[in-house]
Design a protein around this motif. Structure first.
Motif, PDB file in Angstrom:
ATOM      1  N   ALA A  57       0.827  -1.197   0.000  1.00  0.00           N
ATOM      2  CA  ALA A  57       0.000   0.000   0.000  1.00  0.00           C
ATOM      3  C   ALA A  57       0.867   1.255   0.000  1.00  0.00           C
ATOM      4  CB  ALA A  57      -0.925  -0.007   1.212  1.00  0.00           C
ATOM      5  N   GLU A  58       2.016   1.210   0.717  1.00  0.00           N
ATOM      6  CA  GLU A  58       2.844   2.424   0.845  1.00  0.00           C
ATOM      7  C   GLU A  58       3.540   2.794  -0.459  1.00  0.00           C
ATOM      8  OE1 GLU A  58       4.168  -0.297   3.385  1.00  0.00           O
ATOM      9  OE2 GLU A  58       2.039   0.064   3.712  1.00  0.00           O
ATOM     10  N   SER A  59       4.015   1.736  -1.164  1.00  0.00           N
ATOM     11  CA  SER A  59       4.799   2.057  -2.349  1.00  0.00           C
ATOM     12  C   SER A  59       3.958   2.100  -3.621  1.00  0.00           C
ATOM     13  CB  SER A  59       5.910   1.017  -2.517  1.00  0.00           C
ATOM     14  OG  SER A  59       5.319  -0.240  -2.758  1.00  0.00           O
ATOM     15  N   ALA A  60       2.671   1.872  -3.481  1.00  0.00           N
ATOM     16  CA  ALA A  60       1.833   1.800  -4.681  1.00  0.00           C
ATOM     17  C   ALA A  60       1.746   3.162  -5.368  1.00  0.00           C
ATOM     18  CB  ALA A  60       0.440   1.312  -4.319  1.00  0.00           C
ATOM     19  N   THR A  61       1.672   3.131  -6.694  1.00  0.00           N
ATOM     20  CA  THR A  61       1.515   4.361  -7.471  1.00  0.00           C
ATOM     21  C   THR A  61       0.097   4.413  -8.011  1.00  0.00           C
ATOM     22  OG1 THR A  61       3.764   3.981  -8.209  1.00  0.00           O
ATOM     23  CG2 THR A  61       2.523   5.675  -9.374  1.00  0.00           C
ATOM     24  N   ASP A  62      -0.490   5.587  -7.924  1.00  0.00           N
ATOM     25  CA  ASP A  62      -1.843   5.740  -8.493  1.00  0.00           C
ATOM     26  C   ASP A  62      -1.762   5.841 -10.003  1.00  0.00           C
ATOM     27  OD1 ASP A  62      -3.494   5.725  -6.225  1.00  0.00           O
ATOM     28  OD2 ASP A  62      -2.684   7.687  -5.671  1.00  0.00           O
ATOM     29  N   LEU A  63      -2.517   5.005 -10.654  1.00  0.00           N
ATOM     30  CA  LEU A  63      -2.563   5.028 -12.120  1.00  0.00           C
ATOM     31  C   LEU A  63      -3.999   5.229 -12.577  1.00  0.00           C
ATOM     32  CD1 LEU A  63      -0.410   1.977 -13.272  1.00  0.00           C
ATOM     33  CD2 LEU A  63       0.322   4.328 -12.945  1.00  0.00           C
ATOM     34  N   TYR A  64      -4.138   5.476 -13.869  1.00  0.00           N
ATOM     35  CA  TYR A  64      -5.472   5.536 -14.469  1.00  0.00           C
ATOM     36  C   TYR A  64      -5.556   4.531 -15.607  1.00  0.00           C
ATOM     37  CZ  TYR A  64      -5.783   9.997 -12.035  1.00  0.00           C
ATOM     38  OH  TYR A  64      -5.803  10.958 -11.083  1.00  0.00           O
ATOM     39  N   LEU A  65      -6.731   3.984 -15.808  1.00  0.00           N
ATOM     40  CA  LEU A  65      -6.968   3.251 -17.058  1.00  0.00           C
ATOM     41  C   LEU A  65      -7.170   4.318 -18.128  1.00  0.00           C
ATOM     42  CD1 LEU A  65      -9.554   0.547 -15.927  1.00  0.00           C
ATOM     43  CD2 LEU A  65      -7.058   0.439 -15.914  1.00  0.00           C
ATOM     44  N   ARG A  66      -6.527   4.164 -19.279  1.00  0.00           N
ATOM     45  CA  ARG A  66      -6.591   5.253 -20.265  1.00  0.00           C
ATOM     46  C   ARG A  66      -8.036   5.571 -20.658  1.00  0.00           C
ATOM     47  NH1 ARG A  66      -3.978   2.060 -25.480  1.00  0.00           N
ATOM     48  NH2 ARG A  66      -5.715   0.658 -25.781  1.00  0.00           N
ATOM     49  N   PRO A  67      -8.388   6.865 -20.663  1.00  0.00           N
ATOM     50  CA  PRO A  67      -9.739   7.250 -21.080  1.00  0.00           C
ATOM     51  C   PRO A  67      -9.823   7.501 -22.583  1.00  0.00           C
ATOM     52  CG  PRO A  67      -8.632   9.140 -20.154  1.00  0.00           C
ATOM     53  CD  PRO A  67      -7.647   8.012 -20.086  1.00  0.00           C
ATOM     54  N   GLU A  68      -8.679   7.503 -23.257  1.00  0.00           N
ATOM     55  CA  GLU A  68      -8.646   7.611 -24.723  1.00  0.00           C
ATOM     56  C   GLU A  68      -7.340   6.979 -25.191  1.00  0.00           C
ATOM     57  OE1 GLU A  68      -8.600  11.862 -25.602  1.00  0.00           O
ATOM     58  OE2 GLU A  68      -6.425  11.904 -25.365  1.00  0.00           O
ATOM     59  N   THR A  69      -7.321   6.514 -26.424  1.00  0.00           N
ATOM     60  CA  THR A  69      -6.106   5.857 -26.908  1.00  0.00           C
ATOM     61  C   THR A  69      -5.081   6.872 -27.420  1.00  0.00           C
ATOM     62  OG1 THR A  69      -7.204   5.517 -29.040  1.00  0.00           O
ATOM     63  CG2 THR A  69      -7.227   3.674 -27.498  1.00  0.00           C
ATOM     64  N   ALA A  70      -5.528   8.090 -27.688  1.00  0.00           N
ATOM     65  CA  ALA A  70      -4.681   9.095 -28.338  1.00  0.00           C
ATOM     66  C   ALA A  70      -3.338   9.326 -27.632  1.00  0.00           C
ATOM     67  CB  ALA A  70      -5.432  10.421 -28.431  1.00  0.00           C
ATOM     68  N   GLN A  71      -3.338   9.359 -26.286  1.00  0.00           N
ATOM     69  CA  GLN A  71      -2.096   9.727 -25.594  1.00  0.00           C
ATOM     70  C   GLN A  71      -0.986   8.700 -25.813  1.00  0.00           C
ATOM     71  OE1 GLN A  71      -1.743  12.749 -24.517  1.00  0.00           O
ATOM     72  NE2 GLN A  71      -3.912  13.184 -24.870  1.00  0.00           N
ATOM     73  N   GLY A  72      -1.355   7.445 -26.019  1.00  0.00           N
ATOM     74  CA  GLY A  72      -0.351   6.416 -26.319  1.00  0.00           C
ATOM     75  C   GLY A  72       0.361   6.718 -27.631  1.00  0.00           C
ATOM     76  N   ILE A  73      -0.335   7.398 -28.518  1.00  0.00           N
ATOM     77  CA  ILE A  73       0.261   7.799 -29.796  1.00  0.00           C
ATOM     78  C   ILE A  73       1.159   9.019 -29.614  1.00  0.00           C
ATOM     79  CG2 ILE A  73      -0.308   8.818 -32.041  1.00  0.00           C
ATOM     80  CD1 ILE A  73      -2.581   6.763 -32.252  1.00  0.00           C
ATOM     81  N   PHE A  74       0.672  10.006 -28.853  1.00  0.00           N
ATOM     82  CA  PHE A  74       1.482  11.225 -28.669  1.00  0.00           C
ATOM     83  C   PHE A  74       2.823  10.920 -28.015  1.00  0.00           C
ATOM     84  CE2 PHE A  74      -2.817  13.358 -28.636  1.00  0.00           C
ATOM     85  CZ  PHE A  74      -2.676  13.833 -29.932  1.00  0.00           C
TER      86      PHE A  74
END
Ligand code: ATP
Length: 503
Positions: free
Chosen positions: A204-221
């Motif tokens: 719990a202490e070392s965990a990083t908050d992430l998001y599931l991508r809400p759009e695919t575009a940023q993976g391209i940028f």
């Protein structure tokens, strides 16, 4: 129309297209599974898109980026701060809605009233009817259209204000009632972030908050320079991608139109600064042509140019489709400027620039994107294809007129009877075709019933093996839409299918 929509939803289940997710536990709201036919239709739509975007353009290549990305991505893109929808609750029903969708639905009803008047007049005047003249002079139609325009432009203005007070005021002024209960007792409007959070790491202490991508575009940028360099791409060029995106939608309804887990097909096109509006127009036209090529009726598409632009755009339009619940966004074409690449430069400290040999200088390219929801396209195809067709006499047939190139099963091979060696011939035909085409075998029930079953499942061709086949190696091939049958040699089947249904 509501009736038609209900039929589409139940047909999708009955014929193995779409199931509710984890249905044995009563499902999960706005999450769906694609069944044995659905997965094929979805794959074929994706493939048709991919070939037209990637194979048909020598300067477009594809990638497949991860769903999980470094969390700073979403700071840079603006999603952490601004990927929100205006939320409103009804105090009596305790139900939650998107304020902008409530207003858009109200405006769409005005459009439907206008369409009704146009239809009526068309019937009355027949060949003499001049639609342009009618819509610009008929007092009720003019009023509906003007009112609609005014509401949408007031909505755009009030949504851009910080406090959202005017959004609520507009809902009250229009007398918009809770769609489920009719109550008009609304709370204030507030912003709600749509991103799903998750955690990376074991403790719990070392965990990083992430998001599931809400759009695919940023993976391209974030991969822009990697692709440009390794692919030796010259501007203008594009990167295409299909994949899952996740949004914690406030109101999830209308079946697979608005899902919490869905798939996007996006293409980001990198251009010289200053050329972006030219390319924006090019991609608007090109994408509309792609839709038209499927033959689902030109009248079922329209452009909607955005008045209110997202924080990253300098021009934006939707291609809207005539869904059973009215015209709604199917695809977006956005001129995103250099907003994303510049923001990623800033947050990563890495340059994301292109050296243009013709101009002899470095610059951050501008981006024009086309973004279409695969599931929405699926719904467009399914709802447009389902017909209850009147036949001679009193009978009707249910037929799914899916464009042949997208149909899940291309042909069903049917032995007329289950004996006399006919099933064996049918099996042999399947062996010849099955590597190139998804084909099915069916020997149960009378052949007429089998035809109906294939019509309802959307199979464009039925190939029937009968006693004559044994004598001259010919079969009948029946067309789903015209129901006409033709005799052709078994040896010609593959060529024949190729003509109408291969990519
Ligand atoms: P909407 O206004 O309907 O919420 P949007 O403008 O937020 O859509 P974009 O962010 O432009 O949509 O996404 C591009 C495309 O992705 C849309 O045109 C749509 O086809 C699809 N899409 C977006 N959200 C969803 C969803 N929740 N379920 C299914 N498809 C979606």
């Amino acid at each position: 129309n509501e009736d038609h929509f209900k039929k589409v939803v139940s047909h999708a289940k009955e014929y193995g297209y779409v199931f509710a997710s984890s249905e044995i536990y009563d499902g999960l709201s706005a999450v769906y599974d694609y069944a044995q036919n659905g997965v094929e239709l979805k794959k074929n739509i994706r493939e048709y898109w991919w070939r037209s975007m990637v194979y048909m353009h020598q300067n477009i290549v594809g990638i497949d980026a991860s769903i999980l990305m470094h969390p700073t991505t979403w700071k840079a893109s603006g999603h952490v701060d601004a990927f929100t929808d205006p939320l409103i609750d009804n105090k009596d029903s305790k139900k939650r809605y998107r304020a902008d969708v409530l207003i858009e639905d109200y405006a769409e009803k005005l459009e439907q009233k206008a369409q009704k008047e146009i239809k009526k007049a068309k019937k009355r005047f027949g060949d003499d009817f001049d639609e342009n003249e009618f819509v610009s002079t008929h007092p009720r139609v003019v009023r509906y259209r003007e009112e609609q325009k005014e509401i949408l432009s007031r909505m755009a203005k009030s949504l851009s204000a910080e406090d959202l007070k005017d959004v609520k005021a507009l809902i009250e002024e229009l007398g918009i009632a809770c769609p489920d209960t009719g109550s008009k007792n609304w709370t204030d409007v507030r912003q709600f972030n749509l991103m799903f959070g998750t955690k990376l790491g074991a403790s719990a202490e070392s965990a990083t908050d992430l998001y599931l991508r809400p759009e695919t575009a940023q993976g391209i940028f974030v991969n822009f320079l990697n692709v440009q360099k390794t692919g030796r791409m010259k501007i203008p060029f594009g990167i295409a991608q299909t994949g899952k995106a996740f949004r914690n939608e406030i109101v999830a309804r209308q079946f697979i139109f608005r899902m919490r887990e869905f798939e996007q097909m996006e293409m980001q096109f990198f251009v010289r600064p200053g050329d972006e509006l030219k390319w924006y127009e090019y991609w608007k036209e090109t994408r509309l042509k792609w839709h038209m090529s499927l033959g689902m009726g030109e009248e079922n598409y329209r452009f909607h140019d955005h008045e209110k632009l997202a924080h990253y755009a300098n021009a934006a339009a939707d291609i809207e489709f005539n869904f059973p619940f009215g015209f709604k966004e199917l695809e977006g074409i956005h001129s995103r400027t250099d907003f994303d690449l510049k923001a990623h430069e800033e947050h990563s400290g890495k340059k994301l620039q292109f050296f243009d040999p013709e101009m002899n200088k470095n610059y951050v390219p501008y981006v024009v994107e086309t973004s279409i929801g695969l599931d929405r396209m699926f719904l467009a195809v399914l709802s447009n294809s389902l017909e209850e067709e009147a036949l001679e006499g009193d009978s009707t047939r249910t037929v799914l007129k899916i464009p042949a190139i997208l149909a899940p099963t291309k042909a069903a091979i049917l032995p007329l009877v289950k004996k006399d060696g006919l099933p064996e011939i049918a099996e042999k035909i399947i062996e010849d075709l099955q590597w190139d085409y998804n084909v099915a075998y069916d020997e149960k029930d009378a052949v007429g019933r089998r035809y109906r079953r294939q019509d309802a499942a959307g199979t464009p061709y039925c190939i029937t093996v009968d006693h004559q086949t044994k004598e001259d190696n010919t079969v009948t091939i029946r067309d789903r839409d015209t129901m006409e049958q033709e005799r052709i040699a078994i040896s010609e089947l593959s060529e024949r299918l190729k003509k109408s249904i291969s990519f």
